[in-house]
Write a protein that holds these residues in place. Structure first.
Motif, PDB file in Angstrom:
ATOM      1  N   GLU A 192       1.058  -1.334  -0.080  1.00 24.38           N
ATOM      2  CA  GLU A 192       0.028  -0.135  -0.051  1.00 24.38           C
ATOM      3  C   GLU A 192       0.865   1.305   0.095  1.00 24.38           C
ATOM      4  OE1 GLU A 192      -2.519  -0.602   3.471  1.00 24.38           O
ATOM      5  OE2 GLU A 192      -3.901  -2.020   2.424  1.00 24.38           O
ATOM      6  N   THR A 193       2.119   1.124   0.675  1.00 18.29           N
ATOM      7  CA  THR A 193       3.054   2.291   0.544  1.00 18.29           C
ATOM      8  C   THR A 193       4.116   2.394  -0.635  1.00 18.29           C
ATOM      9  OG1 THR A 193       4.604   1.203   2.135  1.00 18.29           O
ATOM     10  CG2 THR A 193       2.894   2.551   3.197  1.00 18.29           C
ATOM     11  N   GLY A 194       3.772   1.597  -1.655  1.00 20.88           N
ATOM     12  CA  GLY A 194       3.992   1.712  -2.874  1.00 20.88           C
ATOM     13  C   GLY A 194       5.534   0.760  -3.322  1.00 20.88           C
ATOM     14  N   HIS A 195       5.711  -0.161  -2.290  1.00 23.65           N
ATOM     15  CA  HIS A 195       6.716  -1.102  -2.539  1.00 23.65           C
ATOM     16  C   HIS A 195       6.330  -2.364  -3.770  1.00 23.65           C
ATOM     17  CE1 HIS A 195       8.052   0.673   1.179  1.00 23.65           C
ATOM     18  NE2 HIS A 195       9.163   0.615   0.517  1.00 23.65           N
ATOM     19  N   THR A 196       7.123  -2.408  -4.538  1.00 22.03           N
ATOM     20  CA  THR A 196       6.844  -3.496  -5.563  1.00 22.03           C
ATOM     21  C   THR A 196       7.363  -4.924  -5.004  1.00 22.03           C
ATOM     22  OG1 THR A 196       7.361  -1.724  -7.277  1.00 22.03           O
ATOM     23  CG2 THR A 196       7.316  -4.143  -7.969  1.00 22.03           C
ATOM     24  N   GLU A 197       8.562  -4.952  -4.721  1.00 25.36           N
ATOM     25  CA  GLU A 197       9.144  -6.117  -4.133  1.00 25.36           C
ATOM     26  C   GLU A 197       9.414  -6.337  -2.730  1.00 25.36           C
ATOM     27  OE1 GLU A 197      12.245  -7.877  -6.412  1.00 25.36           O
ATOM     28  OE2 GLU A 197      13.477  -8.000  -4.656  1.00 25.36           O
ATOM     29  N   VAL A 198       9.029  -7.404  -2.179  1.00 26.36           N
ATOM     30  CA  VAL A 198       9.218  -7.889  -0.660  1.00 26.36           C
ATOM     31  C   VAL A 198      10.134  -9.001  -0.592  1.00 26.36           C
ATOM     32  CG1 VAL A 198       8.073  -8.397   1.549  1.00 26.36           C
ATOM     33  CG2 VAL A 198       6.961  -6.455   0.160  1.00 26.36           C
ATOM     34  N   VAL A 199      11.009  -8.968   0.543  1.00 32.55           N
ATOM     35  CA  VAL A 199      11.950  -9.840   0.801  1.00 32.55           C
ATOM     36  C   VAL A 199      11.497 -10.581   2.261  1.00 32.55           C
ATOM     37  CG1 VAL A 199      14.437 -10.927   0.853  1.00 32.55           C
ATOM     38  CG2 VAL A 199      13.766  -8.842  -0.614  1.00 32.55           C
ATOM     39  N   LEU A 200      11.278 -11.468   2.290  1.00 37.05           N
ATOM     40  CA  LEU A 200      10.812 -12.304   3.622  1.00 37.05           C
ATOM     41  C   LEU A 200      12.300 -12.780   4.280  1.00 37.05           C
ATOM     42  CD1 LEU A 200       7.793 -14.524   3.181  1.00 37.05           C
ATOM     43  CD2 LEU A 200       7.916 -12.141   3.619  1.00 37.05           C
ATOM     44  N   THR A 201      12.906 -12.306   5.306  1.00 35.00           N
ATOM     45  CA  THR A 201      14.102 -12.445   5.943  1.00 35.00           C
ATOM     46  C   THR A 201      14.029 -12.909   7.330  1.00 35.00           C
ATOM     47  OG1 THR A 201      16.404 -11.526   6.160  1.00 35.00           O
ATOM     48  CG2 THR A 201      14.336 -10.283   6.946  1.00 35.00           C
ATOM     49  N   GLY A 202      15.150 -13.645   7.865  1.00 34.78           N
ATOM     50  CA  GLY A 202      15.133 -14.294   9.266  1.00 34.78           C
ATOM     51  C   GLY A 202      16.712 -14.782   9.482  1.00 34.78           C
ATOM     52  N   VAL A 203      16.889 -15.332  10.506  1.00 34.99           N
ATOM     53  CA  VAL A 203      18.195 -16.082  10.742  1.00 34.99           C
ATOM     54  C   VAL A 203      18.009 -17.429  10.443  1.00 34.99           C
ATOM     55  CG1 VAL A 203      19.795 -16.657  12.683  1.00 34.99           C
ATOM     56  CG2 VAL A 203      18.656 -14.504  12.736  1.00 34.99           C
ATOM     57  N   ASP A 204      17.036 -18.160  10.464  1.00 40.57           N
ATOM     58  CA  ASP A 204      17.112 -19.800  10.024  1.00 40.57           C
ATOM     59  C   ASP A 204      15.846 -19.717   9.300  1.00 40.57           C
ATOM     60  OD1 ASP A 204      17.506 -22.377   9.550  1.00 40.57           O
ATOM     61  OD2 ASP A 204      16.949 -22.848  11.634  1.00 40.57           O
ATOM     62  N   MET A 205      15.420 -19.231   8.170  1.00 42.16           N
ATOM     63  CA  MET A 205      14.221 -19.207   7.473  1.00 42.16           C
ATOM     64  C   MET A 205      13.347 -20.292   7.515  1.00 42.16           C
ATOM     65  SD  MET A 205      13.207 -15.986   6.365  1.00 42.16           S
ATOM     66  CE  MET A 205      12.258 -16.419   4.593  1.00 42.16           C
ATOM     67  N   THR A 206      14.093 -21.553   7.183  1.00 41.71           N
ATOM     68  CA  THR A 206      13.266 -22.631   7.157  1.00 41.71           C
ATOM     69  C   THR A 206      12.797 -23.271   8.372  1.00 41.71           C
ATOM     70  OG1 THR A 206      15.225 -23.836   6.689  1.00 41.71           O
ATOM     71  CG2 THR A 206      14.007 -23.343   4.640  1.00 41.71           C
ATOM     72  N   SER A 207      13.113 -22.732   9.381  1.00 42.29           N
ATOM     73  CA  SER A 207      12.742 -23.227  10.643  1.00 42.29           C
ATOM     74  C   SER A 207      11.353 -22.372  11.147  1.00 42.29           C
ATOM     75  CB  SER A 207      13.576 -22.923  11.999  1.00 42.29           C
ATOM     76  OG  SER A 207      13.904 -21.554  12.316  1.00 42.29           O
ATOM     77  N   TRP A 208      10.853 -21.668  10.202  1.00 42.37           N
ATOM     78  CA  TRP A 208       9.760 -20.621  10.575  1.00 42.37           C
ATOM     79  C   TRP A 208       8.622 -21.677  10.920  1.00 42.37           C
ATOM     80  CZ3 TRP A 208       4.904 -20.673   8.560  1.00 42.37           C
ATOM     81  CH2 TRP A 208       3.911 -19.914   9.123  1.00 42.37           C
ATOM     82  N   GLY A 209       7.658 -21.570  11.791  1.00 35.95           N
ATOM     83  CA  GLY A 209       6.736 -22.196  12.172  1.00 35.95           C
ATOM     84  C   GLY A 209       6.897 -23.420  13.108  1.00 35.95           C
ATOM     85  N   ASN A 210       8.251 -23.748  13.423  1.00 38.90           N
ATOM     86  CA  ASN A 210       8.344 -24.803  14.272  1.00 38.90           C
ATOM     87  C   ASN A 210       7.952 -24.569  15.676  1.00 38.90           C
ATOM     88  OD1 ASN A 210       9.555 -26.313  12.217  1.00 38.90           O
ATOM     89  ND2 ASN A 210      11.875 -25.970  12.847  1.00 38.90           N
ATOM     90  N   ASP A 211       7.751 -23.140  16.222  1.00 42.65           N
ATOM     91  CA  ASP A 211       7.207 -22.752  17.370  1.00 42.65           C
ATOM     92  C   ASP A 211       5.893 -22.332  17.492  1.00 42.65           C
ATOM     93  OD1 ASP A 211       8.231 -20.513  15.820  1.00 42.65           O
ATOM     94  OD2 ASP A 211       8.469 -19.123  17.772  1.00 42.65           O
ATOM     95  N   LEU A 212       5.249 -22.470  16.490  1.00 42.19           N
ATOM     96  CA  LEU A 212       3.720 -21.893  16.036  1.00 42.19           C
ATOM     97  C   LEU A 212       2.847 -23.103  16.344  1.00 42.19           C
ATOM     98  CD1 LEU A 212       4.081 -18.946  13.454  1.00 42.19           C
ATOM     99  CD2 LEU A 212       3.996 -18.823  15.645  1.00 42.19           C
ATOM    100  N   PRO A 213       1.657 -22.675  16.579  1.00 35.65           N
ATOM    101  CA  PRO A 213       0.564 -23.927  16.752  1.00 35.65           C
ATOM    102  C   PRO A 213       0.438 -24.657  15.248  1.00 35.65           C
ATOM    103  CG  PRO A 213      -0.248 -22.061  17.783  1.00 35.65           C
ATOM    104  CD  PRO A 213       0.945 -21.607  17.234  1.00 35.65           C
TER     105      PRO A 213
END
Length: 435
Positions: A192-213
Motif C-alpha cells: 500500500e505504501t508503494g513497494h513492488t518487491e518484498v523480501v521475507l527475511t530471518g536468521v534460520d528461515m526454514t525453521s519458520w513455524g516450528n514454534d507456532l501452533p
C-alpha cells in the motif's frame, strides 16, 4: 541462515533528525535498523550515532570497532550507541571502549522505550539481557527501508541449530516465528505504501513455524502472503537452509510467477567430512539433488550460496570438492567467507588451517564465483527480462542478476528490457516498456 552482506561495507544512513545509523551484516540487521530509526524518531532522539554490529566473522567485529572509533573522532559530541550481534555476545568489550556511551542488546534495540532520551542518557551503560530467555518475536510495522526499492519483512529470528563455526545463535537466541497474520499485514502495508518487491527475511528461515501452533512450514507462509496480498508484484526469500525446503514451497517455486526465481542457499562446504565437522545437516549429494530438482521445476531459477574457505582440518582434496560444487550446483553468486575462529565455538578448538592457505582458497573460490557469474550473465543475453529499478541506472532481474540501464526510471518501477550484453558483473539492458 542469515543472508549475508559484506561486513567491510556497512550501510550508513540518516533518518530521524540528528540520528545516524550504521548497519553491518545481514538483511535482518538492515530491517532492524529501520525499526530503530522509527523508534528514535518517535522518541525525539537527536545527536546520536547507532552502530548495528555483526558477529559472523572476526573481520566484521574488527570493522565495527574501527568504525566506532572513526565516527566518534569525526563527531566528538555525538552519543555513540552500539547494538547488534557483536554487542549482544560481548557487551563488556564494547562498553570498555572510551568512544561508546551505551551498549544495547538485540532484544532491547527493538523496544521503543530504549530510545527515550532519559533511557539513553541515564541508567546503566550496558542494557543487554539474556537473549536465550526471549520466547517471542516482537511485531514491528515499518514502511520499508528508506532509499531502497525493495522492502524486508522479518518473519523469523534466532536459531536452534549449533553449527560448529557459528556464534550467531548466541547473538540472536533460539528460533522464534512471526504469526502468518502479522506477516501478511506487514506485506500488505508495504504494498500500500508503494513497494513492488518484498523480501521475507530471518536468521534460520526454514525453521519458520516450528514454534507456532500446528508447526506449519515456510511454504504455507509464502502461499498465504501471495494469496492474501494479490497486489504484491514480487516476493523473494533471503538465505535458506538447503535441507529444509518443504513441498508447499517447492510448489510455489515451480508455479508462481510472482515468486522470484532465485534462492540463496546456506551450503558452507562441498565436502562431506567437512560438512559433518561443521555439524551441517546435509551432504554434498543433497545439495546437488536439490538444485537439479529446482532447475527441472523452474529452468530460469538461479542460485547463490555461502561457502567457507579453510575450515579447520580442510585438506586440498576437501577444498577441491567445494570448488567443484560451484559447477555441480550451478551456482551463479558466491558469498565467500575465509574461515576465522570465533571464540566459544567448537570449530575454534579444532586443528586450524594455515592463514596463507585460507586466503589462497578464498581467492580461488571468489575467482570461480566470478567465472560462474559471467557465465550466468552470458546465458541471459538476447532475452527480455522484467527488471526492478533499484536506483537511477541500476536494476535487477527476478533471478537476482544486476543490470545497467540507460533509460531513467523511478526506483521501485518494473521495466521490461532487452538484455544486449554484460560486463562480467552486470547485464547491459535496453528498456522497452514499463510493466
Amino acid at each position: 541462515m542469515l543472508e549475508p552482506a559484506d561486513p567491510a561495507a556497512p550501510a550508513r544512513e540518516g533518518g530521524a533528525e540528528g540520528v545516524e545509523i550504521v548497519t553491518f551484516g545481514c538483511r535482518l540487521n538492515a530491517w532492524e535498523s529501520e525499526v530503530m530509526r522509527d523508534h528514535a524518531r518517535e522518541a525525539g532522539l537527536s545527536g546520536a550515532i547507532i552502530i548495528n554490529t555483526c558477529a559472523v566473522t572476526n573481520e566484521a567485529v574488527r570493522q565495527a570497532r574501527q568504525t566506532i572509533r572513526r565516527m566518534k573522532r569525526d563527531n566528538p559530541s555525538a552519543q555513540m550507541i552500539v547494538t547488534g550481534c557483536a554487542a549482544q555476545i560481548d557487551p563488556k568489550r564494547f562498553a570498555a571502549m572510551p568512544e561508546v556511551d551505551r551498549v544495547i542488546g538485540n532484544a532491547e534495540k527493538l523496544k521503543s522505550d530504549t530510545f527515550r532520551a532519559s533511557a539513553i542518557s541515564g541508567g546503566e551503560t550496558v542494557s543487554v539481557g539474556d537473549i536465550m530467555a526471549v520466547k517471542e518475536i516482537a511485531g514491528h510495522l515499518v514502511d520499508g527501508l528508506e532509499g531502497r526499492a525493495r522492502a524486508y519483512v522479518q518473519v523469523q529470528t534466532g536459531c536452534d541449530h549449533r553449527c560448529t563455526f557459528c556464534i550467531i545463535p548466541y547473538g540472536r537466541g533460539n528460533a522464534r516465528s512471526a504469526p502468518v497474520g502479522d506477516v501478511v499485514d506487514q506485506v500488505r502495508r508495504l504494498v500500500e505504501t508503494g513497494h513492488t518487491e518484498v523480501v521475507l527475511t530471518g536468521v534460520d528461515m526454514t525453521s519458520w513455524g516450528n514454534d507456532l501452533p500446528g508447526t506449519p512450514k515456510l511454504g504455507r507462509l509464502v502461499k498465504a502472503v501471495l494469496k492474501l496480498v494479490p497486489d504484491l508484484k514480487r516476493l523473494r526469500l533471503s538465505s535458506i537452509d538447503a535441507i529444509e525446503i518443504d513441498d508447499d514451497l517447492m510448489e510455489v517455486i515451480a508455479s508462481e510467477e510472482r515468486f522470484c526465481p532465485y534462492l540463496h542457499l546456506s551450503l558452507q562446504a562441498g565436502d562431506d567430512m567437512i560438512l559433518k565437522r561443521m555439524k551441517r545437516r546435509h551432504l554434498r549429494s543433497d545439495a546437488i539433488a536439490l538444485t537439479d530438482r529446482l532447475k527441472a521445476l523452474r529452468p530460469d531459477i538461479a542460485f547463490g550460496a555461502d561457502l567457507i574457505a579453510g575450515f579447520p582440518t580442510e585438506t586440498d582434496a576437501m577444498f577441491e570438492n567445494s570448488l567443484r560444487l560451484v559447477d555441480e550446483c550451478q551456482l551463479a553468486y558466491l558469498h565467500v567467507f575465509p574461515y576465522s575462529p570465533r571464540p566459544g565455538t567448537p570449530a575454534a578448538r579444532m586443528p586450524q588451517v594455515d592463514g596463507t592457505i585460507i586466503k589462497e582458497r578464498a581467492r580461488l573460490l571468489r575467482e570461480k564465483g566470478e567465472a560462474a557469474l559471467a557465465a550466468h550473465l552470458s546465458s541471459m543475453v538476447g532475452r527480455e527480462e522484467v527488471l526492478l529499478v533499484e536506483k537511477d541506472g541500476l536494476a535487477r532481474a527476478g533471478n537476482f542478476a544486476p543490470a545497467l540501464m540507460d533509460s531513467p526510471a523511478r526506483p521501485g518501477a518494473l521495466v521490461r528490457a532487452a538484455i544486449t550484453g554484460h560486463d562480467g558483473t552486470h547485464l547491459i539492458a535496453d528498456a522497452l516498456e514499463a510493466v
